[in-house]
Design an enzyme around this catalytic site. Structure first.
Site, PDB file in Angstrom:
ATOM      1  N   CYS A  45      65.971  35.266 -48.483  1.00  0.00           N
ATOM      2  CA  CYS A  45      65.528  36.664 -48.397  1.00  0.00           C
ATOM      3  C   CYS A  45      65.133  37.192 -49.775  1.00  0.00           C
ATOM      4  O   CYS A  45      64.162  37.936 -49.916  1.00  0.00           O
ATOM      5  CB  CYS A  45      66.630  37.546 -47.810  1.00  0.00           C
ATOM      6  SG  CYS A  45      67.161  37.025 -46.175  1.00  0.00           S
TER       7      CYS A  45
HETATM    8  C1  BEZ Z   1      68.844  33.273 -46.745  1.00  0.00           C
HETATM    9  O1  BEZ Z   1      68.159  34.260 -46.971  1.00  0.00           O
HETATM   10  O2  BEZ Z   1      68.889  32.334 -47.517  1.00  0.00           O
HETATM   11  C2  BEZ Z   1      69.647  33.203 -45.485  1.00  0.00           C
HETATM   12  C3  BEZ Z   1      70.083  34.355 -44.872  1.00  0.00           C
HETATM   13  C4  BEZ Z   1      70.839  34.254 -43.716  1.00  0.00           C
HETATM   14  C5  BEZ Z   1      71.128  33.013 -43.178  1.00  0.00           C
HETATM   15  C6  BEZ Z   1      70.658  31.867 -43.810  1.00  0.00           C
HETATM   16  C7  BEZ Z   1      69.905  31.950 -44.960  1.00  0.00           C
END
Ligand code: BEZ
Length: 211
Positions: A45
């Protein structure tokens, strides 16, 4: 029933990192991108919001306003923006919507319980100036989106909103486009004076008309 293409984008009022917004008022006459991410302070994210922030001029050039959303609170979003700016070589200058009660996530079907429990998946909506949904994509938490592809689709949506054309596979701005089936062969020279090729009766190509 879940949202479908050309449905009106549900309106809402929400707290964001840039104050309270009413979504439709905030969009005004612009195009919009509303996209959800699973959670603040997560790695993929962080890169996605950084990539979006770095494309600020590209979205502005296309008259597109961008807003992100997760179920986190505004204070969390604000703290995380410092990390995004620090690590992604950018400045986040678009609102991140706080949706702790999941009101907006439910309106837009952004929570897919079998995929991600109570968190939003990576949903993205492109909304036209008529407030209708023009594109919906959904990615899993494990896959960051390609924001160049979002710009490419917006280019296609804006072109095909104004001309009787469609864009072929892998099309990019400046490449030849497909003449709509609703245009009769004899109408083509007047409508597409740059020329055309009839590959098959149903596959007629012309240079991009607004280039
Ligand atoms: C991420 O942004 O890396 C992420 C967020 C939630 C679950 C898995 C990955």
């Amino acid at each position: 029933m879940s949202l479908q293409l050309n449905d009106e984008a549900p309106d809402f009022t929400a707290q964001t990192t840039e104050g309270e917004i009413n979504f439709h008022e905030w969009l005004g006459d612009s195009w919009g991108v509303l996209f959800s991410h699973p959670a603040d302070y997560t790695p993929v994210c962080t890169t996605e919001l950084g990539a979006t922030a770095r494309l600020k001029d590209e979205f502005a050039r296309r008259n597109v306003k961008v807003a992100a959303l997760s179920v986190d609170e505004v204070d969390s979003h604000k703290g995380w923006i410092q990390d995004i700016n620090e690590t992604q070589n950018t400045q986040v200058e678009f609102p991140i919507i706080a949706d702790p009660d999941r009101k907006i996530a439910d309106l837009y079907g952004m929570i897919h319980p079998n995929a991600s429990g109570n968190l939003t998946v990576r949903s993205l909506f492109v909304i036209g100036p008529d407030k209708k949904i023009k594109l919906m994509i959904v990615y899993p938490a494990s896959t960051g989106r390609n924001f160049q592809e979002i710009l490419r689709v917006i280019d296609s949506l804006q072109l095909t909103a104004n001309y009787s054309v469609a864009t072929p596979a892998d099309w990019k701005e400046g490449e030849d486009v497909v003449i709509s089936g609703s245009i009769k062969d004899e109408e083509i020279p007047a409508k597409f004076p740059k020329g055309h090729r009839i590959v098959k009766p149903y596959l007629r190509m012309t240079p991009q008309p607004n280039k």
